[in-house]
Each structure stands twice: as structure tokens, then as C-alpha cells.
Design an enzyme around this catalytic site. Structure first.
Site, mmCIF file in Angstrom:
data_model
loop_
_atom_site.group_PDB
_atom_site.id
_atom_site.type_symbol
_atom_site.label_atom_id
_atom_site.label_comp_id
_atom_site.label_asym_id
_atom_site.label_seq_id
_atom_site.Cartn_x
_atom_site.Cartn_y
_atom_site.Cartn_z
ATOM 1 N N SER A 189 0.846 -1.191 0.000
ATOM 2 C CA SER A 189 0.000 0.000 0.000
ATOM 3 C C SER A 189 0.883 1.243 0.000
ATOM 4 O O SER A 189 2.080 1.179 0.256
ATOM 5 C CB SER A 189 -0.904 0.019 1.242
ATOM 6 O OG SER A 189 -0.130 0.370 2.376
ATOM 7 N N LYS A 190 0.249 2.358 -0.262
ATOM 8 C CA LYS A 190 0.941 3.641 -0.279
ATOM 9 C C LYS A 190 1.569 3.900 1.093
ATOM 10 O O LYS A 190 2.651 4.445 1.198
ATOM 11 C CB LYS A 190 -0.081 4.721 -0.635
ATOM 12 C CG LYS A 190 0.473 6.125 -0.649
ATOM 13 C CD LYS A 190 -0.529 7.045 -1.290
ATOM 14 C CE LYS A 190 -0.407 8.496 -0.924
ATOM 15 N NZ LYS A 190 0.711 8.952 -0.151
ATOM 16 N N ARG A 191 0.868 3.466 2.118
ATOM 17 C CA ARG A 191 1.350 3.699 3.492
ATOM 18 C C ARG A 191 2.687 3.012 3.760
ATOM 19 O O ARG A 191 3.530 3.528 4.482
ATOM 20 C CB ARG A 191 0.306 3.224 4.508
ATOM 21 C CG ARG A 191 -0.967 4.065 4.509
ATOM 22 C CD ARG A 191 -1.371 4.500 5.900
ATOM 23 N NE ARG A 191 -1.323 3.416 6.869
ATOM 24 C CZ ARG A 191 -2.228 2.459 6.980
ATOM 25 N NH1 ARG A 191 -3.269 2.421 6.175
ATOM 26 N NH2 ARG A 191 -2.112 1.539 7.904
#
Ligand code: GLU
Length: 523
Positions: free
Chosen positions: A262-264
Site C-alpha cells: 500500500s501507499k502507506r
């Protein structure tokens, strides 16, 4: 039968910046098309106007330009099958919706959002399908004249796909084999909405793949659940014979292998998840990109090519040309590919080292300028030559510990190279290297070395060696570490002769005098 022309498409929805997983999908389509002498189409799937993000389309185009992935047809290029932006194809879709309505594969549904909410409250696992559609307000349950009255009064409706339950739907996937799903689990998906007179993703995607004569649908695993519905749509249209072959690529997993990337994860561990820096037009937030972080496009391509595919050999470095030669969809894995961003550093380092110092110089000049140093490309290239094999420290995103790696980015060269351009002024007496190497008689030894260096005229490495080496031999003085303290200010840097030659006679002697004075007083 004549072999089918190879035609593939990359079909993003412009809902934001392209994720690195999308870049991999485009790359695999590209490699496949080029390998088979086929065509690569760039289609924009923008039928969901509520999710449209300004600038996203331009961002996607710029990303591929940077990466060297080129398309043969599509938005911004043109071609015989256009227009390639779905929002410009409204009239086409309407005709195909009518085909499904006419042959009984689809029906009109007039249920209002309130009615649907009420139904969901009544039936906890409500799904609009064969088991419930006869309890709803649609053209299957209403009389013909009621339907006509509603339409005449301008009532809003959606067109739903009428899925026959109890049939095995086969998705033939080049990577996953025969994926079988029973149609009973599928719902009567909305294909078209009267409110905006636009089709949904499913209908537009199938109609366009058919009209654009797409032979292979190569896309991320997240689209696998939609594939049975797509197969049924091809059948409903009577297009089974020209249905594309599917290849659903493996998921990209977090660096630790646990779950989807994910982007996180990128934010947390400090690696980009987008090809280019993205400035969110709504929030103003900036997300980092591979380009701006100093990655070379060849390195990004090589890294992504191996995330889900391998050639079956130990080879890891491939040019685009070699990737095209070797690429084979059947060698893609089903299992998710762990996004090992440190491997990305390694690739970048390999490609960086393949470039000449002169090729790397302009970016280094820019990095120096950003740090207040002005120099020429020629001098920058000399410094790169002396320093590119060095290691740098970085903070590991996971453990927060300081670790070391080889220079992998041009940016790694600062502050590794500051002393080439900025003379050391003060010296850290607590520094282990200085404590050990600057002792009682060091200042006088450095004065003697300076006297020898005074004699060197052209100050080339060879001329310095010719004078200093015999002096070292004769006196037994080992000047290297102290000389390093004079010129660098710490226990780092390249070969001393090379550094001195780069600095030149005046600067070298000036730095030595300053160190002798400063460290002698401090001693
Ligand atoms: N528009 C879809 C996307 O955003 C395309 C999926 C597909 O390739 O069918 O990725």
C-alpha cells in the site's frame, strides 16, 4: 485458421497518480506486445466522472514517457479504433446496452436508492440476483405499459446484467489456468446508468476490448473477481470466438511479504510507490516519485520486470531489449511478489555504475547547486569517478538503525563529497580518527610534507608521487592519515594524491597550513 493479431491495452482510470503496480501491468503488456510484434493500446477508462482527478491523465502519459514505454495507439497518439477515451464513446456503449436488452441478457431496474437500502435492511446478505430480482422493481416484474410510463415520465433507471444461476463459468487464464466460478455467486451487475447516460466499467471495458480487437487482457490480480462476469458478457454478446485470453498478474506484496503493498508502506519505510512525484490537486499533499528520488528509468524497468516474472535463469540485469526477447507470460508466478525496495536500490546502483562519469555529471552539478556549490561538469565528473564506489549510511525504515549501502543514487553523493568543494574549517577533537592520527609531532611532519609539495610543479598525481614517495621512503614518515585530516577534515574520502590533484596546489597547501595552525593550537 490465421493466427490472431496480438493487440493488448493498458486501460487506467484517471482517478489519481498511477501506482507502481499499474506501471508493472503496463510494462508486462508492453513486453508481450513487443515480443510478438503486436500493438499496444493506451485507453483511458473515465466513465466514472465522480472519481475523475484533474491532471491524472497527463501524469500517466508523462510517467510512460520517462520510463520509455511507448504505445502504438490511444489517447494522445490516435489510431483506427478511436476515440480511445471512454467519455468520448458514450453513443457506442448505448447501442451495445440495447443489444443486451433486446436479447434478454439485461433488464431495466427502477429501484430507488431508498428502496435498495430498505431491502438490504430486510435481507442481511442481500444481493441483486436471480434469488431476489423478482422481488424488485424492474422490467422483469413490472408490466410492459408500466415500464413505458416510467420511461415516458423520465424516471431514472439502471440496466442490470441478468445472470443465469447454476452455471460454471470458466476463465481461461494464461498464468492461473482454468479458473472456475459458479454463476450463482455473481450479482446482476449494473451495466449502465440513465442518470449520467454512461456505462459502468464492466460494460465499457468489454465493448472496447471487443471493438479494439484486443487479443490478450493482461492486468492485475485485483481484476480477477470481475473476470467471470466479463466472460458471461462476451457470451451474452455472442463474442465467445474473439474473447481475449486473460492473464491476471500476481499481487505486489509489502516488503515483509505480509499483505498487499500500500501507499502507506512506502511512506513508512521511505520508498516511492509512484513513478513520478504527485501533487494532489485537492489536498496539496506531495507524494514522492521514483524519478525525483533519483532512480534511473532503466533500473525501475528492470526491478519491476522481475516482480512477478523470471526468465528461469540466474541473470538479473536486463536491457529492455533483452526483456522483450525473454518475456513469457507463462513464466509469471501466481504467488504474490514481495516488493523488496532495497533490491530497487541495488538495481539503481548497477545502472548508475554502468553510466560514464560524464553522463552522470549534469545531475551531480544540479545536486551541488542545490547545496550552494557551483562547479563545472568536468570537475563534477572527476568527483563522481573518485567517489561512486563508496558506501553511504542510511536509516533503515523498519529498524530505525543506521546501516550502510553502496552509493545507489546521485543524491547519495552529498554530503559524501562536500570537502571537495568546501575546505574544512574546524576539526573535531573528539573524532576517533583525528585523536589517533594527529599526535605531538604531526604538525611538524605536515610542514615537512608541505615543503615537498611546494616543489611539485604541475601537481599531477604522477609528479606528486615522484617527489613524495621517495621522501616517505627516506624519512619513514607515514603522512597519509594526517594529510587526510588536513584536506578532508575527517577519516574519509578518496586516494590522497587524487584528492590533492583535484584541489590543486594552492588549495592543498592552504588547507594544510590551516590544519597545522588550527590543530597545533588546539593540541
Ligand atoms: N480501468 C481499469 C483500471 O483502472 C482497467 C482494468 C482492466 O485492465 O480491465 O485498471
Amino acid at each position: 485458421m490465421e493466427a490472431r493479431k496480438i493487440r493488448v491495452r493498458f486501460a487506467p482510470s484517471p482517478t489519481g497518480p498511477l501506482h507502481i503496480g499499474g506501471v508493472r501491468t503496463a510494462l508486462y503488456n508492453y513486453l508481450f506486445a513487443r515480443k510478438h510484434g503486436g500493438k499496444m493500446i493506451f485507453r483511458i477508462e473515465d466513465t466514472d466522472s465522480t472519481r475523475f482527478v484533474p491532471g491524472a491523465e497527463e501524469y500517466i502519459i508523462e510517467s510512460f514517457r520517462w520510463l520509455g514505454i511507448d504505445f502504438d495507439e490511444g489517447v494522445g497518439i490516435g489510431g483506427e479504433y478511436g476515440p480511445y477515451r471512454q467519455s468520448e464513446r458514450r453513443d457506442i456503449y448505448k447501442q451495445y446496452v440495447d443489444i443486451l436488452l433486446d436479447n434478454g441478457s439485461a433488464y431495466l431496474a427502477f429501484d430507488t436508492p431508498e428502496e435498495l437500502t430498505a431491502k438490504r435492511a430486510e435481507l442481511p446478505n442481500f444481493q441483486y440476483d436471480a434469488s431476489t430480482r423478482m422481488q424488485m422493481r424492474n422490467s422483469l416484474t413490472l408490466q410492459q405499459d408500466e415500464v413505458e410510463k416510467l420511461l415516458a415520465a423520465g424516471a431514472q433507471y439502471v440496466v442490470r446484467f441478468k445472470i443465469e444461476p447454476g452455471q460454471d463459468v470458466h476463465v481461461r487464464d494464461i498464468i492461473r489456468g482454468d479458473v472456475v466460478v459458479n454463476s450463482t455467486v455473481l450479482d446482476d451487475k449494473v451495466l449502465y446508468k440513465s442518470a449520467d447516460q454512461l456505462p459502468t466499467y464492466h460494460l465499457a471495458n468489454i465493448v472496447d476490448d471487443h471493438l479494439m480487437e484486443v487479443s490478450h487482457v493482461i492486468r492485475g490480480e485485483e481484476w480477477l473477481p470481475s473476470a467471470p462476469l466479463h466472460v458471461l458478457l462476451y457470451k451474452a454478446f455472442g463474442w465467445e470466438d474473439t474473447m481475449p485470453a486473460f492473464a491476471h498478474l500476481p499481487l505486489l506484496l509489502k516488503p515483509d511479504g505480509k499483505g498487499k503493498l500500500s501507499k502507506r508502506d512506502g511512506d513508512k519505510l521511505g520508498f516511492p510507490v509512484f513513478p513520478l512525484e504527485w501533487h494532489d490537486p485537492e489536498t496539496g499533499n506531495v507524494s514522492s516519485g521514483y524519478r525525483e528520488s533519483g532512480y534511473l528509468p532503466e533500473a525501475v524497468i528492470n526491478f519491476l520486470a522481475l516482480l512477478g516474472w523470471n526468465p528461469g535463469t540466474e541473470q538479473e540485469l536486463f536491457t529492455m531489449h533483452e526483456l522483450i526477447e525473454l518475456f513469457d507470460l507463462s513464466r509469471c508466478s501466481k504467488a504474490g511478489a514481495r516488493f523488496d525496495y532495497m533490491k530497487g536500490w541495488w538495481f539503481n546502483r548497477e545502472y548508475l555504475l554502468q553510466k560514464t562519469n560524464e553522463e552522470l555529471a549534469p545531475d551531480f552539478v544540479a545536486l551541488l547547486a542545490a547545496n550552494g556549490v557551483t562547479t563545472t561538469a568536468d570537475r563534477a565528473a572527476q568527483v563522481i569517478g573518485m567517489m561512486k564506489q563508496k558506501v553511504v549510511e542510511y536509516v533503515d525504515g523498519q529498524s530505525k538503525q543506521v546501516k550502510k549501502r553502496g552509493v545507489s543514487f546521485i543524491n547519495d553523493l552529498w554530503p559524501l563529497t562536500d570537502f571537495f568543494f568546501i575546505a574544512p574549517e574546524t576539526f573535531d577533537r573528539d573524532d576517533k580518527f583525528i585523536r589517533k592520527n594527529w599526535t605531538g609531532n604531526t604538525a611538524s611532519e605536515m610542514t615537512l610534507l608541505a615543503e615537498q609539495l611546494e616543489k611539485v610543479e604541475d601537481f599531477s598525481v604522477e609528479s606528486m608521487k615522484a617527489i613524495v614517495d621517495p621522501w616517505v621512503e627516506e624519512t619513514g614518515i607515514r603522512p597519509w592519515n594526517a594529510w587526510r585530516i588536513c584536506l578532508v577534515g575527517k577519516g574519509q574520502g578518496p586516494d590522497m594524491y587524487e584528492l590533492a590533484a583535484f584541489l590543486g596546489k594552492d588549495e592543498t597547501l592552504c588547507r594544510m597550513r590551516h590544519a597545522i595552525k588550527t590543530l597545533d593550537i588546539e593540541h
